[in-house]
Design a protein around this motif. Structure first.
Motif, mmCIF file in Angstrom:
data_model
loop_
_atom_site.group_PDB
_atom_site.id
_atom_site.type_symbol
_atom_site.label_atom_id
_atom_site.label_comp_id
_atom_site.label_asym_id
_atom_site.label_seq_id
_atom_site.Cartn_x
_atom_site.Cartn_y
_atom_site.Cartn_z
ATOM 1 N N LEU A 50 0.823 -1.201 0.000
ATOM 2 C CA LEU A 50 0.000 0.000 0.000
ATOM 3 C C LEU A 50 0.860 1.255 0.000
ATOM 4 C CD1 LEU A 50 -2.789 1.314 0.167
ATOM 5 C CD2 LEU A 50 -2.639 1.149 2.670
ATOM 6 N N MET A 51 1.947 1.238 0.765
ATOM 7 C CA MET A 51 2.842 2.397 0.808
ATOM 8 C C MET A 51 3.534 2.638 -0.535
ATOM 9 S SD MET A 51 2.688 3.962 3.694
ATOM 10 C CE MET A 51 0.944 3.688 3.406
ATOM 11 N N ASN A 52 3.887 1.544 -1.218
ATOM 12 C CA ASN A 52 4.505 1.693 -2.538
ATOM 13 C C ASN A 52 3.542 2.331 -3.536
ATOM 14 O OD1 ASN A 52 6.979 0.560 -1.795
ATOM 15 N ND2 ASN A 52 6.304 -1.526 -2.270
ATOM 16 N N LEU A 53 2.256 1.970 -3.411
ATOM 17 C CA LEU A 53 1.255 2.561 -4.306
ATOM 18 C C LEU A 53 1.036 4.031 -3.979
ATOM 19 C CD1 LEU A 53 -1.446 -0.293 -4.401
ATOM 20 C CD2 LEU A 53 0.389 0.147 -6.053
ATOM 21 N N ILE A 54 0.915 4.355 -2.675
ATOM 22 C CA ILE A 54 0.721 5.753 -2.268
ATOM 23 C C ILE A 54 1.939 6.597 -2.663
ATOM 24 C CG2 ILE A 54 0.509 7.291 -0.269
ATOM 25 C CD1 ILE A 54 -1.126 5.074 1.095
ATOM 26 N N GLY A 55 3.120 5.998 -2.551
ATOM 27 C CA GLY A 55 4.355 6.724 -2.897
ATOM 28 C C GLY A 55 4.619 6.833 -4.385
ATOM 29 N N GLY A 56 3.737 6.256 -5.205
ATOM 30 C CA GLY A 56 3.900 6.366 -6.651
ATOM 31 C C GLY A 56 5.027 5.509 -7.206
ATOM 32 N N LEU A 57 5.520 4.554 -6.413
ATOM 33 C CA LEU A 57 6.576 3.656 -6.898
ATOM 34 C C LEU A 57 5.991 2.536 -7.755
ATOM 35 C CD1 LEU A 57 8.749 3.337 -3.660
ATOM 36 C CD2 LEU A 57 9.070 4.891 -5.596
ATOM 37 N N ASP A 58 4.708 2.289 -7.614
ATOM 38 C CA ASP A 58 4.013 1.242 -8.373
ATOM 39 C C ASP A 58 2.669 1.814 -8.812
ATOM 40 O OD1 ASP A 58 2.862 -0.992 -9.436
ATOM 41 O OD2 ASP A 58 3.166 -2.270 -7.681
ATOM 42 N N SER A 59 2.458 1.882 -10.127
ATOM 43 C CA SER A 59 1.201 2.464 -10.650
ATOM 44 C C SER A 59 0.256 1.408 -11.203
ATOM 45 C CB SER A 59 1.527 3.479 -11.765
ATOM 46 O OG SER A 59 2.299 4.535 -11.254
ATOM 47 N N ASP A 60 0.605 0.130 -10.991
ATOM 48 C CA ASP A 60 -0.230 -0.956 -11.518
ATOM 49 C C ASP A 60 -1.211 -1.413 -10.430
ATOM 50 O OD1 ASP A 60 -1.282 -3.034 -12.943
ATOM 51 O OD2 ASP A 60 0.455 -4.369 -12.676
ATOM 52 N N PHE A 61 -2.353 -0.748 -10.354
ATOM 53 C CA PHE A 61 -3.367 -1.095 -9.343
ATOM 54 C C PHE A 61 -4.756 -0.757 -9.873
ATOM 55 C CE2 PHE A 61 -2.153 3.292 -8.536
ATOM 56 C CZ PHE A 61 -3.360 3.925 -8.309
ATOM 57 N N GLU A 62 -5.731 -1.256 -9.155
ATOM 58 C CA GLU A 62 -7.124 -0.929 -9.463
ATOM 59 C C GLU A 62 -7.656 0.014 -8.394
ATOM 60 O OE1 GLU A 62 -9.594 -4.342 -10.031
ATOM 61 O OE2 GLU A 62 -8.013 -5.460 -11.079
ATOM 62 N N GLY A 63 -8.649 0.793 -8.724
ATOM 63 C CA GLY A 63 -9.211 1.761 -7.798
ATOM 64 C C GLY A 63 -8.570 3.128 -7.994
#
Length: 661
Positions: free
Chosen positions: A50-63
């Protein structure tokens, strides 16, 4: 107003053996400025994902992860880079400080990536290091300080660009209890200043310091509670919005230099290995040029630099003749052979100059005087005798201004009814022949004639040669009912600087130069070919150098995987990472080129110090273009070798890079 909002965020990983794993199962939450939020969960619960997604390090997600009204998943690469540089600050569990940079450079790294000037970024970094109590250590390297101090440096680095959100991933996981309290107090002060702090942890003790606790289990948000902790929120300072810049090439080279400096021994060995190839290539070119210049200067000593020797046609075949001779055309071979024999013996009508030819040559710019000449090559038909001694004369030539004073080693230039002989012929006729009269036997047409002449001096040549005045030879022809036609013309200019232009014009008009020039050109071409072949052979070592640089930079990518992850988390573009590694290749190439040139200069000096006294010649002639070319070749080869590792480094995934041990 929410700084950050999560709406039904899901993350699914594809498994290596096939199938999928859902790490996040629809997380929704909203965060405001000035909150200190802990995200708690056991290992594998999904909190780091979750932190990687919030930090923009991973953009491969849904929602949706909405920041400033836009979903992070929809950010372009440029927008994500700006997000990392200005909006997000990371504090890592393992600090992730770059070992070869000072604490000051580590803290200011994000501003370096934003191309902030050195004075501004150093002042900002120094202020932050003073705030975290490390002002007196700012010029130390990370290995020289404790774990707690390293984490304080990481906190200062996270704050350098004054971001809205601070993400702390297990910030106290590697610290003792006392240091943990100190670091937590500092993080709390950051939140109280108006920033949103999101702290990943599995420790309830750490979570107890936060104003809000989110608990995650198996990818699901199971609770979101607010805690009553002592918290003195201050109004956030208004931020000055300024355009985000990208790292300059100068800063990329500086970072590359600092890394190379840290691994000086290895890089010096690579540069030395590459320099050997550069040295070999440049030395071969220098030797080739030195030998060529020696041959040319030797030929020039026998001619007057103010005189251009002109022949009606050359011994060289034209393109059509060359093709027929190569094809084995016997009639062409015979014709070419006969032409060559008649030209050399002076009997070729094609090789004599008409008055029209003379007038055409007189009109050439900067030709001050024109002089007719005659030369013939014979075997056994021309002789010179003194008393009972007789010598065959292979070359009969007329006196001209091309015969320099230095080429007359004894005596003087011939006057009326006088001749020059070569040294070997003079010795064969008898001692002290200069000043003595000799009998000259010539065959003109089919008629043998004799004439008594005086020897005026010795002409410096290796061929049995006699030099006579054109007027004397013309008179001999007249006396025997023949007409002497010039088969050589000498063009004289008062200024030797004009000679090259005159020779070029002569060739343009369809005439050819002297046999010496033809032979010199042939030797020069042969030497050039040999030189370039030897240089190419020496250049094979450059391929080995390129492979060596490729291997070293690939090793560097592996060694610095985590560093690359940190750079990307701080907002480095792919282009920036690529530039850093290409800059390292450039510095290796520049170093090896300069070292190769220096070694070549030393070797050239050593070789010339031996050949100059012994043979009066500098065998190695290192012209500036050779040295410059050597450096350029070294840089180009190194940078080409560095492109693959640089590209590989730029494509590394930041999440995977930060996990690398």
């Amino acid at each position: 107003m929410a700084v950050l909002e999560l709406k039904n965020v899901k993350k699914v990983y594809k498994m290596p053996g096939g199938g999928t794993f859902q790490a996040l199962k629809g997380i929704s939450a909203s965060f405001e400025e000035g909150e200190m939020v802990s995200i708690v969960g056991e290992s594998g619960s999904g909190k780091s994902t979750l932190m990687n997604l919030i930090g923009g390090l991973d953009s491969d997600f849904e929602g949706e992860i909405i920041y400033q009204g836009k979903n992070l998943r929809d950010y372009t690469k440029q927008e994500l880079d700006r997000f990392h540089k200005k909006s997000i600050g990371f504090i890592f569990q393992n600090f992730n400080l770059i070992s070869h940079l000072s604490l000051l450079d580590n803290v200011s790294l994000a501003m370096t990536l934003s191309n902030v000037d050195k004075e501004t970024r150093d002042k900002r970094a120094a202020d932050l290091l003073n705030q975290v109590g490390l002002g007196e250590h700012m010029h130390k390297k990370p290995d020289a300080i404790s774990g707690g101090q390293k984490q304080r440096v990481a906190i200062a680095r996270a704050l350098i660009n004054d971001p809205d959100v601070i993400i702390a991933d297990e910030p106290t996981g590697a610290l003792d209890a006392e240091t943990t309290d100190t670091v937590l107090e500092m993080i709390k002060e950051i939140a109280e200043s108006g920033k949103l702090v999101l702290m990943v942890t599995h420790s309830d003790r750490v979570a107890s310091h936060c104003t809000r606790v989110l608990r995650i289990d198996s990818g699901s948000l199971i609770s979101d509670t607010t805690q009553d902790v002592e918290f003195h929120k201050k109004p956030a300072d208004k931020k000055e919005t300024s355009p985000v810049k990208n790292m300059s090439l100068t800063n990329a080279i500086r970072l590359a230099f600092l890394n190379m400096k840290a691994k000086f021994g290895r890089n010096a060995l690579v540069a030395f290995g590459s320099s050997i190839g550069i040295m070999a290539v440049v030395l071969m070119l220098g030797i080739g040029r030195g030998v060529t210049n020696y041959i040319k200067s030797t030929m020039v000593t026998y001619t007057n630099p103010n005189v251009t020797e002109v022949h009606k046609q050359s011994l060289e075949m034209d393109k059509k003749q060359q093709e027929k001779v190569q094809a084995g055309d016997s009639s062409t071979i015979g014709s070419v052979r006969e032409d060559h024999i008649s030209m050399m013996t002076g009997t070729s009508k094609k090789n004599t100059f008409s008055q029209k030819d003379i007038d055409k040559l007189k009109k050439i710019k900067n030709v001050d005087t024109i002089q007719r000449g005659y030369s013939t090559f014979s075997l056994g038909t021309n002789k010179v005798a003194f008393n009972s001694n007789t010598a065959n004369i292979m070359m009969l030539m007329t006196m001209s201004k091309s015969v320099t004073k230095s080429s007359i080693t004894k005596g003087h230039a011939p006057k009326k009814n006088e001749v020059l002989l070569d040294q070997a012929t003079a010795d064969l006729l008898g001692k002290n022949i200069i000043g003595k009269k000799v009998r000259l036997s010539l065959t003109i047409g089919d008629k043998p004639i004799e004439k008594e002449v005086k020897v005026s001096g010795i002409y410096d040549t290796q061929t049995s040669t006699i030099v006579v005045r054109y007027g004397d030879l013309n008179q001999v022809f007249k006396d025997n009912g023949q007409r002497l036609k010039a088969n050589t013309v000498f063009l004289y200019t008062k200024n030797s600087d004009n000679t090259k232009a005159i020779k070029d014009k002569v060739k343009k008009l369809g005439y050819s130069g002297s046999m010496q020039e033809t032979m010199t050109d042939m030797f020069t071409q042969m030497l050039d070919v040999i030189t370039y072949v030897l240089a190419a052979i020496a250049g094979v070592s450059l391929v080995v150098s390129a492979i060596m640089i490729l291997v070293v930079l690939n090793i560097s990518v592996v060694e610095r995987t985590r560093e690359i992850g940190v750079l990307k988390a701080l907002g480095a573009r792919r282009k920036d990472v690529r530039r850093i590694f290409v800059s390292e290749a450039f510095l290796i190439g520049l170093g090896s080129g300069l070292l190769g040139v220096v070694i070549t200069e030393i070797l050239g000096f050593a070789i010339n110090s031996v050949t100059k006294p012994a043979y009066d010649v500098n065998v190695v002639n290192l012209e500036p273009q050779f040295l410059i070319s050597g450096i350029i070749i070294s840089i180009v080869i190194s940078m080409l070798a560095g492109l693959l590792p640089a590209n590989r480094a730029s494509k590394l995934d930041p999440v995977e890079s930060l996990r690398k041990e």
